[in-house]
Design an enzyme around this catalytic site. Structure first.
Site, PDB file in Angstrom:
ATOM      1  N   THR A  79       0.237 -36.387 -11.931  1.00  0.00           N
ATOM      2  CA  THR A  79       0.726 -35.472 -12.966  1.00  0.00           C
ATOM      3  C   THR A  79      -0.444 -35.007 -13.830  1.00  0.00           C
ATOM      4  O   THR A  79      -0.589 -33.816 -14.122  1.00  0.00           O
ATOM      5  CB  THR A  79       1.814 -36.143 -13.826  1.00  0.00           C
ATOM      6  OG1 THR A  79       2.966 -36.357 -13.014  1.00  0.00           O
ATOM      7  CG2 THR A  79       2.208 -35.271 -15.009  1.00  0.00           C
ATOM      8  N   ALA A 111      -2.702 -42.589  -6.139  1.00  0.00           N
ATOM      9  CA  ALA A 111      -2.894 -43.845  -5.400  1.00  0.00           C
ATOM     10  C   ALA A 111      -1.573 -44.475  -4.969  1.00  0.00           C
ATOM     11  O   ALA A 111      -1.462 -45.000  -3.859  1.00  0.00           O
ATOM     12  CB  ALA A 111      -3.677 -44.839  -6.262  1.00  0.00           C
ATOM     13  N   CYS A 159      24.533 -35.520  -9.658  1.00  0.00           N
ATOM     14  CA  CYS A 159      24.949 -36.683 -10.422  1.00  0.00           C
ATOM     15  C   CYS A 159      23.832 -37.693 -10.602  1.00  0.00           C
ATOM     16  O   CYS A 159      23.916 -38.573 -11.437  1.00  0.00           O
ATOM     17  CB  CYS A 159      26.147 -37.346  -9.762  1.00  0.00           C
ATOM     18  SG  CYS A 159      27.647 -36.427 -10.090  1.00  0.00           S
TER      19      CYS A 159
END
Lengths: 135, 405
Positions: free
Chosen positions: B76, B204, B329
């Site tokens: 990220t 990783a 859901c």
């Protein structure tokens, strides 16, 4: 997501799975929800001459909470009069099953399914015209 | 051999740490605790050497040189650094970025942030097979385009994009090319030069290494410039400040080394297990649909819809198997998977999808157990499904006027 023990119990051992004869004049069928939304409930009930729900069945496409909500609904309304069943509220289902806020719509759907089945039953009875309306 | 439950089959979410990786890391959690930036003593030198060795190991897996690897906290951060860093540094050249609708949220949400800052982003649709078409990329490029970001393999459906062909298109127009290669590297062959990539995000923990460590490949020839997004001591050649996570980096290096050495054996083994799973499920269960290309797909991925059964109910039934679903859901948003929607999968089918992610430590016995379990649970849940009942009675579900709720 963690489920309450009651949801798990209804999911693992659903009560009253199945179908009643849609053509039986004493049977009301409710079909609510939509496949695109991920929830469809079919709830059926059979009313006897005293206006008491003597049998109820369901089939549900949906998550565990939806299955549990409909299973509980059928369990509850069996033995109720039509009027009593009409008064079942989704909040009672939420409370009984400890549904989290994100699953409240499952209980709403179960309430709608009961009402829809009763309306169908009444419509059939009205069409027949003969039998006394208890409700 | 007895099967240990629950079975882990969600290797796109994360992979277990390879014991060999853990063994390599332990000394750096105990005695070799030095700061890799400490230049004045042996503790620092040992840490720095370990980090540099790992840099070479990770670089070797993708055909790069160690000097092109920037350590990060994970993919990220790598995606954020690549996109924001490139956008900021090159904003005088243009303000247009091209990416795809099926990218990971780390790319999509970063793009949304950049849009707020004045950049224009094109989110390319994908074909029914889930892949980005090079021609679509070419058509989207403008004189203002500075960066194209396309993933190597999709985290939900495992489809592999033609990154080499896309790279050729992008570089012909002189734009920067970023690849989020998190899901593909270590699972399929990937080479930064074949793809003509400028920036590549790696993680990783998707390749049997530890969590909390990732890397961004930043090309040196020709040199690719990006603006740092974390300021501080000027680590990682000024591109990413912060004390290095040496044990994690050592683990990442060894994990990459194992993948590189074993890829040619592991790839076919994963594929064989996946095909055993797919064929087993499809031979025992009717009305299943595989989402995304079967041909261009990660060997360990099977994303499959079981019609008439909602995904979360299926996950509950499979409590002995760790898998995931594209059902609404299972998400906070109550929307079914945006990846499946981008493929044109109908919402009702998106609600029924299950993602199986087979990995290094899965066995044939586990696959057979899963096939049998899924087949039994599908049968039980379909008996409970009003949609299945209608389908059996010949009622077209689409012919019914459903009330949206």
């Amino acid at each position: 997501m963690a489920y309450s023990e009651k949801v798990l119990d209804h999911y693992e051992n659903p009560r009253n799975v199945g179908s009643l004869d849609v053509n039986d004049p004493n049977v009301g069928t409710g079909l609510v929800g939509a496949p695109a939304c991920g929830d469809v409930m079919k709830l059926q009930l059979r009313v006897n001459d005293q206006g008491v729900i003597e049998d109820a069945k369901f089939k549900t496409f949906g998550c565990g909470s939806a299955i549990a909500s409909s299973s509980l609904a059928t369990e509850w309304i069996k033995g109720m009069t039509v009027d009593q069943a009409m008064a079942v509220k989704n909040t009672q289902i939420v409370e009984e099953l400890n549904l989290p806020p994100v699953k409240i719509h499952c209980s709403v759907l179960a309430e709608d399914a009961i009402k829809s089945a009763i309306e169908d039953y009444k419509k059939k009875q009205g069409a027949r015209g003969g039998k006394d309306q208890v409700a | 051999m007895a099967i240990k439950l629950p079975i882990y089959m969600d290797n796109h979410a994360t992979t277990p740490l390879d014991p060999r990786v853990l063994d390599a890391m332990l000394p750096y959690l105990r005695d070799n605790f030095g700061n890799a930036a400490s230049r004045s003593h042996a503790f620092g030198w040992a840490a720095e050497k370990a980090s540099e060795d790992a840099r070479e190991q990770v670089a070797a897996l993708i055909g790069a040189s160690g000097k092109e690897i920037v350590w990060t906290s994970g993919a990220t951060e790598s995606d954020n650094l690549a996109l924001k860093g490139a956008a900021e540094f090159h904003k005088d050249k243009g303000n247009h970025i091209v990416t795809a609708q099926t990218e990971h949220k780390a790319v999509l949400d970063t793009c949304k942030r950049l849009e707020k800052e004045g950049f224009q982003v094109t989110y390319l649709p994908v074909a029914e097979d889930g892949r980005v078409r090079p021609e679509a990329v070419a058509a989207a490029l403008t004189d203002k385009t500075i960066l194209v970001s396309v993933m190597l393999a999709n985290n939900e459906i495992g489809t592999v994009n033609p990154v080499n062909e896309i790279g050729a298109v992008v570089k012909a127009r002189g734009c920067l090319f970023h690849i989020d290669a998190v899901q593909g590297v270590g699972k399929i062959p990937f080479d930064v030069n074949a793809a003509r990539a400028d920036l590549v995000s790696l993680s990783a923990h998707k390749m049997y290494g530890p969590k909390g460590v990732g890397a961004l490949y930043v090309r040196r020839k020709p040199r690719v410039r990006i603006s740092a997004q974390i300021d501080g001591g000027g680590h990682e050649r000024g591109m990413r400040s912060g004390t290095l996570n040496v044990p994690g980096i050592v683990g990442f290096g060894v994990a990459a080394e194992i993948c590189r050495r074993e890829l040619s054996v592991e790839g076919p083994r994963m594929l064989a297990l996946r095909e055993r799973l797919r064929q087993g499920l499809q031979s025992q269960i009717s009305d299943t649909f595989v989402n995304g290309s079967m041909e261009h797909r990660l060997p360990g991925n099977l994303n499959i819809s079981f019609a008439f059964i909602e995904g979360e109910a299926m996950l509950m039934a499979l409590k002995d198997v760790a898998v995931s679903s594209g059902s609404a859901c299972t998400s906070a948003s109550l929307e079914p998977s945006y990846v499946l929607r981008a493929l044109g999968v109908e919402e009702e089918m998106a609600h029924t999808s299950i993602r199986f992610g087979i990995g290094r430590f899965n066995t044939e016995e586990e696959v057979d157990f899963v096939i049998d379990l899924v087949a039994r649970k599908v049968k039980k849940l379909r008996e409970m499904s009003p949609l299945y009942e209608m389908a059996q009675a010949g009622i077209d579900i689409k012919s019914i006027q459903w009330a949206a709720h």
